[in-house]
Design an enzyme around this catalytic site. Structure first.
Site, mmCIF file in Angstrom:
data_model
loop_
_atom_site.group_PDB
_atom_site.id
_atom_site.type_symbol
_atom_site.label_atom_id
_atom_site.label_comp_id
_atom_site.label_asym_id
_atom_site.label_seq_id
_atom_site.Cartn_x
_atom_site.Cartn_y
_atom_site.Cartn_z
ATOM 1 N N GLY A 222 0.828 -1.197 0.000
ATOM 2 C CA GLY A 222 0.000 0.000 0.000
ATOM 3 C C GLY A 222 0.864 1.248 0.000
ATOM 4 N N ALA A 223 0.569 2.158 0.918
ATOM 5 C CA ALA A 223 1.314 3.415 0.975
ATOM 6 C C ALA A 223 2.784 3.220 1.332
ATOM 7 C CB ALA A 223 0.664 4.350 1.990
ATOM 8 N N ASP A 252 -3.251 -4.589 -9.237
ATOM 9 C CA ASP A 252 -3.256 -5.214 -10.565
ATOM 10 C C ASP A 252 -2.350 -4.454 -11.520
ATOM 11 O OD1 ASP A 252 -5.241 -6.851 -9.447
ATOM 12 O OD2 ASP A 252 -6.807 -5.445 -10.051
#
Length: 327
Positions: A222-223, A252
């Site tokens: 994620g981040a 994706d």
């Protein structure tokens, strides 16, 4: 050419709202409808960047027909397999700070005969393929070992197989020795049964997946970026994201960028991060094209094991299903 298989594709409606308030009437700022499903998104990202790709997907009912029309309008090279039931529709509520709330329908059940037809379709469509990407959630009633069985079948035909799924389906897929798996933090914590609080925890958990059978692990954080673990090295990378719109499909896009860049080492990791960050800056599940991708904001290097994760992830209640290299 990269071939993708999506067993549970979808119509993805994204609704942008000011704030999510349970029980309230909420007015949408904007809405869009995109074709969806993890493998479908990988193919769409590759198409947007001029990389040869082909998608294999089942479709069912009016929603499935609409999905096929949307993909055809994008110019996607695809092979469709008609099945019984109705293709699912998913809803994403996106807030201005990048927070997303997803409601995913289960999708149509697939019979053993339909699964066999889909597998044969993949093999027939993959004669020019370098990779087969098998990804996404499983439709109702499909056994958890389906990706493992497909991986063995495709590998026997000389294909490299990348798997991007979660839970028992990911755990069983590891047994088949896929060339690549791409878990996110939640999926990695669940399949290894260990808390992930620092980058070092991610590296050790990824090594656990390799011990269980995967040859390469690309873990999206994620981040916090991503970690890549392969035979010849361990690397960490991150990409700055300003003005996040939606994280749907970002993983994706990351996988598509990684494979487009050869699927190995720092150059592929950097490309993966650039594509993933670009997807976060776009609305809905729109996939980034060349004009959206900023490679200048990507940094890669050796991982700092002590670096804390922005949001630590703990495993769910069930027992671990993949071993850790540290016992």
């Amino acid at each position: 050419m990269i071939l993708t298989l999506t067993l549970n594709p979808s119509l993805d409606r994204t609704i942008e709202i000011a704030a999510l308030a349970r029980g309230a009437v909420i007015r949408a700022a904007r809405a869009r409808l995109d074709p969806g499903g993890k493998g479908v998104n990988v193919s769409r990202a590759l198409l947007a960047n001029g990389v040869a790709a082909r998608a294999v997907l089942p479709f069912a009912g009016d929603e499935g027909a609409q999905l096929v029309r949307l993909l055809a309008a994008e110019g996607l090279d695809m092979v469709t397999v008609p099945v019984a039931g109705t293709t699912r529709s998913n809803v994403t509520l996106a807030e201005p700070d990048g927070t997303v709330t997803k409601i995913n329908e289960p999708g149509p059940a697939l019979s053993a005969a339909e699964l066999d037809t889909i597998a044969e379709t993949v093999l027939a469509a993959a004669r020019e393929a370098d990779w087969v990407v098998a990804s996404g959630s499983l439709p109702p009633g499909v056994p958890a070992d389906v990706y493992a069985r497909l991986c063995r079948r495709f590998a026997a035909a000389g294909l490299r197989v990348a798997v991007d799924t979660s839970g028992p389906a990911l755990a069983r897929a590891l047994e088949a020795g896929p060339a690549l798996v791409k878990p996110n933090l939640d999926e990695l914590a669940a399949v290894t049964g260990r808390p992930l609080c620092r980058v070092g925890d991610v590296v050790e958990a990824a090594a656990g997946l390799r011990a269980a059978g995967a040859r390469t692990v690309l873990a999206s954080l994620g981040a916090d970026g991503a970690v890549l673990v392969q035979d010849d090295g361990v690397w960490y990378g991150e990409a700055a994201v300003t003005g996040p719109r939606s994280s749907v499909g970002a993983g994706d896009a990351m996988l598509a960028g990684f494979l487009a860049a050869g699927g190995h080492g720092v150059p592929a990791l950097a490309e993966a991060l650039a594509w993933g960050a670009a997807a976060v800056r776009l609305p809905g599940s729109r996939m980034p094209g060349p004009a959206d991708i900023d490679r200048a904001g990507v940094r890669t290097g050796a991982p700092d094991p002590a670096r804390p994760l922005t949001v630590p992830h703990a495993p769910p209640v069930p027992e671990p299903v993949a071993p850790s290299p540290h016992g």
